[in-house]
Design a protein around this motif. Structure first.
Motif, PDB file in Angstrom:
ATOM      1  N   GLU A 255       0.658  -0.885  -0.010  1.00  0.00           N
ATOM      2  CA  GLU A 255       0.083   0.129  -0.093  1.00  0.00           C
ATOM      3  C   GLU A 255       0.909   1.332  -0.129  1.00  0.00           C
ATOM      4  N   GLU A 256       2.045   1.282   0.789  1.00  0.00           N
ATOM      5  CA  GLU A 256       2.912   2.395   0.697  1.00  0.00           C
ATOM      6  C   GLU A 256       3.512   2.739  -0.521  1.00  0.00           C
ATOM      7  N   ILE A 257       3.688   1.499  -1.436  1.00  0.00           N
ATOM      8  CA  ILE A 257       4.301   1.649  -2.684  1.00  0.00           C
ATOM      9  C   ILE A 257       3.283   2.434  -3.539  1.00  0.00           C
ATOM     10  N   VAL A 258       1.929   1.547  -3.530  1.00  0.00           N
ATOM     11  CA  VAL A 258       0.837   2.228  -4.338  1.00  0.00           C
ATOM     12  C   VAL A 258       0.754   3.768  -4.248  1.00  0.00           C
ATOM     13  N   ASN A 259       0.501   4.212  -2.792  1.00  0.00           N
ATOM     14  CA  ASN A 259       0.433   5.496  -2.469  1.00  0.00           C
ATOM     15  C   ASN A 259       1.732   6.438  -3.111  1.00  0.00           C
ATOM     16  N   GLU A 260       2.729   5.922  -2.699  1.00  0.00           N
ATOM     17  CA  GLU A 260       4.123   6.743  -3.533  1.00  0.00           C
ATOM     18  C   GLU A 260       3.926   6.794  -4.961  1.00  0.00           C
ATOM     19  N   VAL A 261       3.375   5.643  -5.707  1.00  0.00           N
ATOM     20  CA  VAL A 261       3.232   5.712  -7.100  1.00  0.00           C
ATOM     21  C   VAL A 261       2.166   6.870  -7.481  1.00  0.00           C
ATOM     22  N   GLU A 262       1.063   6.901  -6.754  1.00  0.00           N
ATOM     23  CA  GLU A 262      -0.031   7.864  -6.836  1.00  0.00           C
ATOM     24  C   GLU A 262       0.620   9.383  -6.774  1.00  0.00           C
ATOM     25  N   ASN A 263       1.288   9.512  -5.750  1.00  0.00           N
ATOM     26  CA  ASN A 263       1.827  10.951  -5.488  1.00  0.00           C
ATOM     27  C   ASN A 263       2.778  11.185  -6.796  1.00  0.00           C
ATOM     28  N   LEU A 264       3.586  10.286  -7.317  1.00  0.00           N
ATOM     29  CA  LEU A 264       4.366  10.438  -8.430  1.00  0.00           C
ATOM     30  C   LEU A 264       3.703  10.633  -9.651  1.00  0.00           C
ATOM     31  N   GLU A 265       2.525  10.038  -9.853  1.00  0.00           N
ATOM     32  CA  GLU A 265       1.416  10.325 -10.780  1.00  0.00           C
ATOM     33  C   GLU A 265       0.845  11.768 -10.891  1.00  0.00           C
ATOM     34  N   ALA A 266       0.727  12.178  -9.678  1.00  0.00           N
ATOM     35  CA  ALA A 266       0.079  13.297  -9.292  1.00  0.00           C
ATOM     36  C   ALA A 266       1.107  14.550  -9.791  1.00  0.00           C
ATOM     37  N   ASN A 267       2.547  14.166  -9.492  1.00  0.00           N
ATOM     38  CA  ASN A 267       3.290  15.234  -9.895  1.00  0.00           C
ATOM     39  C   ASN A 267       3.494  14.986 -11.421  1.00  0.00           C
ATOM     40  N   VAL A 268       3.306  14.058 -12.094  1.00  0.00           N
ATOM     41  CA  VAL A 268       3.591  13.968 -13.526  1.00  0.00           C
ATOM     42  C   VAL A 268       2.093  14.739 -14.167  1.00  0.00           C
ATOM     43  N   GLN A 269       1.106  14.487 -13.690  1.00  0.00           N
ATOM     44  CA  GLN A 269      -0.059  15.058 -14.126  1.00  0.00           C
ATOM     45  C   GLN A 269       0.094  16.606 -13.973  1.00  0.00           C
ATOM     46  N   SER A 270       0.416  17.034 -12.832  1.00  0.00           N
ATOM     47  CA  SER A 270       0.704  18.735 -12.784  1.00  0.00           C
ATOM     48  C   SER A 270       1.627  19.109 -13.621  1.00  0.00           C
ATOM     49  N   THR A 271       2.662  18.399 -13.961  1.00  0.00           N
ATOM     50  CA  THR A 271       3.768  19.058 -14.834  1.00  0.00           C
ATOM     51  C   THR A 271       3.178  18.892 -16.147  1.00  0.00           C
ATOM     52  N   GLN A 272       2.373  17.866 -16.335  1.00  0.00           N
ATOM     53  CA  GLN A 272       1.584  17.894 -17.990  1.00  0.00           C
ATOM     54  C   GLN A 272       0.733  19.282 -17.936  1.00  0.00           C
TER      55      GLN A 272
END
Length: 382
Positions: A255-272
């Motif tokens: 679950e921690e890995i999934v949350n970290e991936v979601e945070n990284l996806e949010a950063n990528v989405q914000s950058t896009q």
């Protein structure tokens, strides 16, 4: 269907289509030879020693020996694509099919189904080494099947963490580069990494769901005590705290890995989104420049229209005036300037339009004030 030939293309006839389908079917059926009923397995005994390395076993023999259904072995056959992780509990075995691991765990035996292909060979070798080491350590009070399951989940977690670190390094470096400069290649890499990140997120989430599914089934948790079942020890269906703590520990880490991936996806989405806003702003600036040039050209053209009319070969008795040239030059310049000025002024007003702007917006209303705080005049309270 179309058949490509040098210099020309033509549609296939119905007879050619049927012949092509027959050839594909024949090729598929040839691949289903009796040798495909064999599985390549590595077997570890009760002491943790490797009993057989990459041995060939018949599916029917494995089904009879371990009291399994053929469909259970079909799920863990390494040559059958299976993207959904599963943990199946059977009468005398636990079938694990997660990422690169496809194993059958019993009370005194572990059967590893070798993975075809070089992509997971190294992970499989590392997993086999740690599994063998963990099975030989009989301390800790854990039964044989739980030690094997712990090594399996630990290998899965290590694979997820390693891929997570790799993807995080790639994405973090790219996001840092985009802060300095935005170009087509970097934007294409961002799209590629975004897709890869989404795929990894889906796999990690499915692993967590497989663990949670087992945790929610008390009967399955009780049935996983294979050693007690083999020794004939009666086990309380609700007494599985030891196994539950083991699975919950790995579930929380996934679950921690999934949350970290979601945070990284949010950063990528914000950058896009930021990159798209920057590109939109640049495009709007270019459009504004084009409009400015067009307005200036329109103003110059208006002045040129006046001079063109007076420059025609028509007798107007004005060309003989000594100040005619200066007067017409001033008039044409003034008209050009006024036309351009009005155009630029209108453009500035249009660019200042806000979200709450409206051409027919009502007059601003006076803020409401409680009656005791108002002042009274002859016309009333205000």
């Amino acid at each position: 269907m179309w058949k490509s030939q040098p210099g020309q293309s033509r549609p296939l006839s119905p007879a050619e289509e049927e012949a092509g389908k027959a050839a594909i079917l024949e090729k598929v059926m040839k691949g289903r030879q009796p040798t495909d009923l064999m599985l390549r397995c590595t077997v570890l005994d009760a002491e943790g020693n490797v009993k057989t390395i990459s041995g060939q076993f018949k599916k029917s023999d494995l089904s009879v020996e371990h009291q399994l259904n053929p469909r259970d072995l079909r799920k863990i056959d390494s040559r059958v694509p299976n993207l959904v992780p599963t943990i199946l509990i059977r009468k005398e075995a636990i079938l694990v099919n997660i990422l690169h691991i496809r194993a059958l765990i019993k009370a005194d035996t572990v059967v590893l189904f070798d993975t075809y292909g070089s992509a997971d060979s190294r992970l499989h070798s590392v997993y086999l080494y740690h599994l063998e080491h963990n099975l030989k350590l009989k301390g800790g009070g854990l039964p044989y099947e739980f030690r094997a399951l712990e090594s399996t989940l630990l290998s899965v977690l290590s694979a997820l963490e390693a891929e997570m670190v790799f993807i995080r390094t790639l994405v973090g470096g790219l996001l840092a580069e985009l802060e300095d400069d935005i170009d087509h290649d970097r934007f294409k890499r961002l799209l590629h990494y975004s897709r890869r990140l989404a795929s990894f997120h889906n796999r990690a989430k499915l692993v967590g769901e497989a663990l949670d599914e087992v945790l929610t089934q008390d009967e399955d948790l009780s049935a996983m005590y294979l050693t007690d079942k083999r020794n004939g020890v009666a086990h309380d269906p609700l007494d599985h705290e030891e196994l539950e703590l083991l699975l919950e520990s790995f579930s929380k880490q996934v679950e921690e890995i999934v949350n970290e991936v979601e945070n990284l996806e949010a950063n990528v989405q914000s950058t896009q989104e930021i990159v798209e806003l920057i590109l939109d702003s640049n495009r709007n600036a270019l459009l504004a420049l084009d409009l400015q040039v067009s307005i200036a050209t329109f103003g110059v053209g208006t002045g040129a229209l006046i001079t063109g009319l007076l420059g025609m070969n028509l007798t107007n008795h004005f060309e003989s005036h000594p100040y005619a040239f200066l007067a017409m030059t001033g008039v044409a310049g003034f008209v050009s300037f006024m036309v351009a000025f009005l155009g630029f002024r209108k453009l500035v007003k249009m660019r200042k339009v806000g979200l709450s702007h409206s051409t027919n917006s009502p007059k601003p209303r006076r803020p409401w004030i409680p009656l005791p705080l108002r002042r009274r005049s002859q016309e009333g309270w205000f």
